[in-house]
Design an enzyme around this catalytic site. Structure first.
Site, mmCIF file in Angstrom:
data_model
loop_
_atom_site.group_PDB
_atom_site.id
_atom_site.type_symbol
_atom_site.label_atom_id
_atom_site.label_comp_id
_atom_site.label_asym_id
_atom_site.label_seq_id
_atom_site.Cartn_x
_atom_site.Cartn_y
_atom_site.Cartn_z
ATOM 1 N N LYS A 60 -16.866 -33.190 27.463
ATOM 2 C CA LYS A 60 -16.992 -32.369 26.257
ATOM 3 C C LYS A 60 -17.064 -33.269 25.018
ATOM 4 C CE LYS A 60 -14.475 -28.654 28.534
ATOM 5 N NZ LYS A 60 -13.194 -28.005 28.780
ATOM 6 N N GLN A 76 -6.850 -27.651 26.984
ATOM 7 C CA GLN A 76 -7.410 -27.836 28.326
ATOM 8 C C GLN A 76 -6.452 -27.284 29.386
ATOM 9 O OE1 GLN A 76 -10.467 -28.903 29.026
ATOM 10 N NE2 GLN A 76 -10.234 -28.920 31.229
ATOM 11 N N ASP A 123 -12.720 -21.674 22.771
ATOM 12 C CA ASP A 123 -12.611 -21.328 24.188
ATOM 13 C C ASP A 123 -12.536 -19.806 24.373
ATOM 14 O OD1 ASP A 123 -12.728 -23.015 26.330
ATOM 15 O OD2 ASP A 123 -10.562 -23.238 26.567
HETATM 16 N N1 GUN Z 1 -10.255 -26.305 32.513
HETATM 17 C C1 GUN Z 1 -11.399 -26.286 33.257
HETATM 18 N N2 GUN Z 1 -12.405 -25.755 32.556
HETATM 19 C C2 GUN Z 1 -11.897 -25.410 31.347
HETATM 20 C C3 GUN Z 1 -12.452 -24.785 30.190
HETATM 21 O O1 GUN Z 1 -13.631 -24.432 30.110
HETATM 22 N N3 GUN Z 1 -11.596 -24.590 29.146
HETATM 23 C C4 GUN Z 1 -10.283 -24.950 29.217
HETATM 24 N N4 GUN Z 1 -9.511 -24.716 28.150
HETATM 25 N N5 GUN Z 1 -9.748 -25.521 30.271
HETATM 26 C C5 GUN Z 1 -10.557 -25.744 31.339
#
Ligand code: GUN
Length: 301
Positions: free
Chosen positions: A54, A99, A122
């Site tokens: 990311k 995350q 998110d």
């Molecule tokens: N863990 C795995 N994929 C994601 C995601 O898209 N967002 C978040 N916050 N955690 C994750």
């Protein structure tokens, strides 16, 4: 005829110039640089890799990115709430990503709700989920479902009026996916499945679209979704991700066998994963635009 491969890298490469154009507009006309702040707890290698992917795309687009690392032993609810509050108050931060997964024992919902709704890229807080719950776009669509919608549109897969099985109940994948596909944004007829679902095989066989977000295989089997569970010509989207050995990962779908039956299929890796990262950047751009009083950014898909 083997399935059309829904290539997330190809769809992502198609979209990147549009993301760059939006980034340039923000930088050159508005003198604004979006800043993604990720909170990463513990040392799970998969989570660290996700965050790195990311941050890398954010940097490629000329955005600022930062990671707040917190050791598992220090990751109390209070510490996480304080970290979120600090990022909420920081005018330089445009988007906040907590995350997942967090260590067991931490109640994630108060933390989701503590994120400033204008920075909730998110789309996990109560204020954000009301949009897609009501069948509207709202401010943000969660990244994995947003990426799946884009893949479906990019490959012109019919959804309206189709039968879809969505497997999984997580707050970032299965749950929003079921609501969004079945809601007024996409108009599918959704059967929402999970570990308590009986006759999953039959439900899948009746489905035009399967979106599997389980991340587990049943005992004694290598994959949750096997070729005998797929209606010929159906669209099979694999959001699953699990570690099968140190450094080795697998999805939910028996890709080699299912691609001989399906009409469309996502590879894994290379399907929904890259699209989730693209969707996060789209949400980050939107967060910047909302802050500047601009509407949501538009894309050809
Ligand atoms: N863990 C795995 N994929 C994601 C995601 O898209 N967002 C978040 N916050 N955690 C994750």
């Amino acid at each position: 005829m083997p399935a059309i491969i829904m290539d997330g890298r190809k769809a992502g490469d198609f979209l990147k110039p549009y993301l760059l154009a939006h980034a340039q507009e923000l930088a050159e006309r508005r003198h604004f640089t979006p800043h993604l702040a990720a909170i990463l707890v513990g040392d799970d290698p998969a989570s660290a890799q996700y965050v790195k992917n990311k941050q890398r795309l954010a940097q490629d687009l000329g955005f600022k990115s930062s990671t707040i690392r917190i050791a598992t032993a220090d990751a109390t609810s209070d510490r996480l709430r304080e970290t979120i509050a600090r990022l909420n108050d920081d005018p330089d931060v445009t988007g906040i990503l907590l995350q997942l997964p967090l260590p067991s024992g931490i109640d994630v919902f108060p933390l989701f709700d503590a994120i400033d709704p204008m920075k909730d890229v998110d789309s996990v807080g109560a204020a954000s989920i009301s949009g897609f719950y009501r069948g509207q776009w709202g401010r943000f669509i969660p990244c994995t479902p947003r990426g799946v919608l884009t893949l479906l549109d990019f490959y012109k897969t019919p959804v309206d009026g189709k039968r879809a099985a969505v497997i999984g109940r997580s707050d970032i994948a299965g749950k929003p996916m079921a609501l969004i596909l079945g809601g007024r944004l996409r108009n599918a007829t959704v059967t929402w499945c999970h570990r308590h679902t009986r006759d999953l095989e039959d439900i899948c066989r009746e489905s035009d679209i399967i979106v599997s977000c389980a991340g587990v295989a049943p005992p004694g089997r290598d994959f949750l979704i096997t070729a005998d569970m797929v209606k010929p010509g159906a669209c099979v989207i694999d959001v699953g991700f699990r570690r099968i050995a140190p450094g080795r990962f697998a999805g939910d779908v028996d890709y080699a066998a299912v691609r001989e039956v399906a009409g469309w299929i996502t590879p894994n890796p290379g399907g929904t994963g890259p699209m989730t990262v693209i969707a996060l950047m789209q949400n980050l751009i939107d967060a910047a635009r909302y802050r500047l009083g601009m509407p949501r950014a538009e894309y050809p898909v």
